[in-house]
Design an enzyme around this catalytic site. Structure first.
Site, PDB file in Angstrom:
ATOM      1  N   ASP A 174     -39.385 -15.602 -56.517  1.00  0.00           N
ATOM      2  CA  ASP A 174     -38.569 -16.487 -57.325  1.00  0.00           C
ATOM      3  C   ASP A 174     -37.334 -16.706 -56.466  1.00  0.00           C
ATOM      4  O   ASP A 174     -36.488 -15.812 -56.363  1.00  0.00           O
ATOM      5  CB  ASP A 174     -38.197 -15.853 -58.669  1.00  0.00           C
ATOM      6  N   HIS A 175     -37.250 -17.851 -55.836  1.00  0.00           N
ATOM      7  CA  HIS A 175     -36.238 -17.960 -54.776  1.00  0.00           C
ATOM      8  C   HIS A 175     -34.812 -17.863 -55.328  1.00  0.00           C
ATOM      9  O   HIS A 175     -33.880 -17.606 -54.587  1.00  0.00           O
ATOM     10  CB  HIS A 175     -36.458 -19.200 -53.902  1.00  0.00           C
ATOM     11  N   HIS A 216     -36.971 -19.429 -62.813  1.00  0.00           N
ATOM     12  CA  HIS A 216     -35.589 -19.327 -62.327  1.00  0.00           C
ATOM     13  C   HIS A 216     -34.577 -19.063 -63.443  1.00  0.00           C
ATOM     14  O   HIS A 216     -33.701 -18.211 -63.314  1.00  0.00           O
ATOM     15  CB  HIS A 216     -35.177 -20.614 -61.602  1.00  0.00           C
TER      16      HIS A 216
HETATM   17  C1  BG6 Z   1     -38.223 -25.135 -57.334  1.00  0.00           C
HETATM   18  C2  BG6 Z   1     -38.785 -26.200 -58.234  1.00  0.00           C
HETATM   19  O1  BG6 Z   1     -38.774 -23.889 -57.638  1.00  0.00           O
HETATM   20  O2  BG6 Z   1     -36.807 -25.072 -57.517  1.00  0.00           O
HETATM   21  C3  BG6 Z   1     -38.148 -27.539 -57.915  1.00  0.00           C
HETATM   22  O3  BG6 Z   1     -40.189 -26.270 -58.044  1.00  0.00           O
HETATM   23  C4  BG6 Z   1     -36.661 -27.441 -58.015  1.00  0.00           C
HETATM   24  O4  BG6 Z   1     -38.624 -28.553 -58.779  1.00  0.00           O
HETATM   25  C5  BG6 Z   1     -36.149 -26.278 -57.175  1.00  0.00           C
HETATM   26  O5  BG6 Z   1     -36.117 -28.659 -57.517  1.00  0.00           O
HETATM   27  C6  BG6 Z   1     -34.670 -26.054 -57.380  1.00  0.00           C
HETATM   28  O6  BG6 Z   1     -34.238 -25.137 -56.439  1.00  0.00           O
HETATM   29  P1  BG6 Z   1     -32.757 -25.183 -55.891  1.00  0.00           P
HETATM   30  O7  BG6 Z   1     -32.665 -23.993 -54.993  1.00  0.00           O
HETATM   31  O8  BG6 Z   1     -32.596 -26.496 -55.175  1.00  0.00           O
HETATM   32  O9  BG6 Z   1     -31.876 -25.098 -57.084  1.00  0.00           O
END
Ligand code: BG6
Length: 503
Positions: A187-188, A250
């Site tokens: 989960d980045h 997230h």
């Molecule tokens: C990803 C989603 O996990 O997270 C995307 O699949 C989304 O749709 C993105 O745009 C958002 O990540 P960040 O780091 O740009 O907030």
């Protein structure tokens, strides 16, 4: 040895999905940044796998173009040349070609001998979830998960499953092939600097932790707004929608970090034990609370920064009558001793008017008995954690306005971390790759966390099934703040959304 070099990274990074978007935008730039910061040891290699035919040089050239565009450091040609010599491309059909796996193993062993990587392999599955199980099975069948030396781990991208049931089946099947401790579910958001900082702010300050409960907190707000639409991911997004693309993972992960009890220590399992309790305490939706406390939306055409944007239904690979949600706002509760009765407002949307992710803790006002008439205009104390694009936090307090009159004003103690450490915050993927190499699982989701978050999502999906006929989509214009009903959702409780990024 240079003091920055991270010995844990002396391994082979094997990417399934080597020609995909994620590899280009995130993985290669992240690994290059690790080299830029002198963290990569000499014995590090990348082997990318894709189905298209190309030479190593063609692949390296393509990666150069994307690293130039997406890396947080400007590309230094000398360094890039050194880096690119460690990138290799292999093409085979990873869904069916067993011989391809055997050849890959032989190649990886050759790399081990040449670069002294000692059997340490991080297999990264940057592919659609329906391929996870097949790839892991092939790796297992070809003895690529239990080498005689080193370690072999698997990193998988989200989504892990598409419902509680499919996630359970996937997990059951995978658990027969690989131990839970060797699987790193990404989960980045957990790799973002300010999400990590939540631990430090909550548990490192005597100021906050004693107030961190229902006695002092009025409500919690989590907002994740994006300027982007679905881009070229319409096919995937049609099935996921904002619910599974952002909320299930997230947003709920951010909530667990904010709401968990102090863990016994900061070891991965202690942290994950506390996070899972939060997810277990989330109040599931009933049809009634679904109708009352959830607002969904889909963007129509509009303008953003003076550029005309198409509506969601006009995006590539999206049905012209699609009812997929690109916006959601919910009010929910964590039914436990600490937070019982504190409303949690969460919202996220694509094609909004700003890009910003933040978490707001709104404290209660002081009880009225000690009120002085001069204090009429005082506001709530707010602690705002600015996750992105600006990183930092601010704390809003009430103070006297300078002058001869005794008047109050709201003052912000504003800390901009990203202004102080320009370019210093590692991208989430840098940290995740590093921590997986260090075997630190705390930045990755454990199966039980996923199981409970899917359960919560399932309660929302039931409500969606029963109410899709009544939708009148699109219901917000691209480049705006989302459907008006989302404002009512909080205002009917006598509260407001705080938009500190745009206020
Ligand atoms: C990803 C989603 O996990 O997270 C995307 O699949 C989304 O749709 C993105 O745009 C958002 O990540 P960040 O780091 O740009 O907030």
């Amino acid at each position: 040895m240079d003091k920055n070099i991270d010995i844990d990274l002396s391994s082979i990074f094997v990417i399934f999905g080597g020609t995909g978007d994620l590899t280009k935008r995130k993985l290669i730039p992240a690994i290059f940044s690790l080299m830029y910061e002198e963290r990569l040891p000499e014995n590090f290699t990348i082997v990318a796998i894709g189905r298209r035919e190309k030479t190593n040089q063609q692949y390296r050239d393509e990666m150069y173009e994307s690293a130039k565009q997406f890396c947080r450091f400007s590309l230094n040609d000398k360094l890039w040349n050194k880096f690119s010599k460690r990138i290799f491309y292999k093409n085979f059909d990873f869904t069916s070609d067993n011989k391809g796996y055997r050849n890959l193993d032989l190649f990886l062993e050759k790399m081990d001998t040449k670069y002294l990587t000692g059997g340490k392999r991080l297999y990264y599955l940057a592919v659609a979830p329906e391929f996870f199980e097949g790839i892991i099975r092939n790796l297992k069948n070809n003895d690529m998960l239990k080498k005689s030396t080193g370690w072999q781990r698997i990193m998988v991208e989200k989504p892990f499953g598409s419902s509680l049931e499919t996630a359970r089946t996937l997990n059951y099947n995978i658990s027969k092939l690989i131990h839970e401790e060797d699987i790193f579910r990404i989960d980045h958001y957990l790799g973002k600097e300010m999400i990590q900082n939540i631990l430090a702010i909550r548990f490192g300050n005597s100021l906050f932790e004693p107030l961190w409960n229902a006695n002092y907190i009025d409500n919690i707000q989590i907002t994740s707004n994006e300027l982007l639409g679905v881009e070229n991911r319409g096919g995937y997004y049609e099935n996921a929608g904002i619910l599974k693309d952002m909320l299930q993972n997230h947003l709920l992960q951010m909530l667990t970090m904010i709401a968990m009890e102090p863990p016994v220590d900061l070891s991965p399992e202690s942290i994950r034990d506390e996070k899972v309790k939060v997810l277990r305490s989330l109040r599931p939706f009933t049809q009634e609370s679904f109708n009352e406390d959830i607002v969904r939306g889909q963007y129509g055409e509009g303008t953003s920064n003076d550029v005309e944007m198409v509506g969601y239904r006009q995006e590539v690979n999206v049905s012209p009558s699609s009812n997929t949600d690109t916006f959601i706002a919910i009010k929910t509760y964590i039914d436990n001793f600490r937070f019982g009765g504190v409303p949690i407002y969460i919202r996220a949307g694509k094609r909004m008017d700003t890009k910003s992710t933040e978490i707001v803790i709104q404290f209660k006002k002081l009880p009225g008995i000690n009120y002085y008439k001069e204090f009429d205009q005082i506001g709530h104390n707010l602690l705002v954690l600015k996750i992105q694009p600006e990183e930092g936090f601010f704390f809003r307090i009430n103070a006297k306005k300078p002058g001869n009159e005794f008047k109050m004003e709201k003052v912000e103690l504003d800390y901009c971390q990203s202004c102080k450490y320009v370019n210093d915050s590692p991208e989430a993927y840098e940290r995740l790759i590093l921590e997986a190499s260090r075997n630190n699982t705390s930045l990755f989701t454990r199966w039980d966390e996923l199981e409970y978050s899917w359960k919560f999502i399932e309660s929302i999906e039931k409500g969606i099934e029963n109410s899709n006929n009544a939708l009148n989509y699109p219901n917000y214009k691209a480049g705006t703040a989302g459907p008006l009903a989302a404002i009512d959702l909080i205002e009917k409780d006598g509260r407001q959304w705080w938009n500190t990024a745009s206020d």
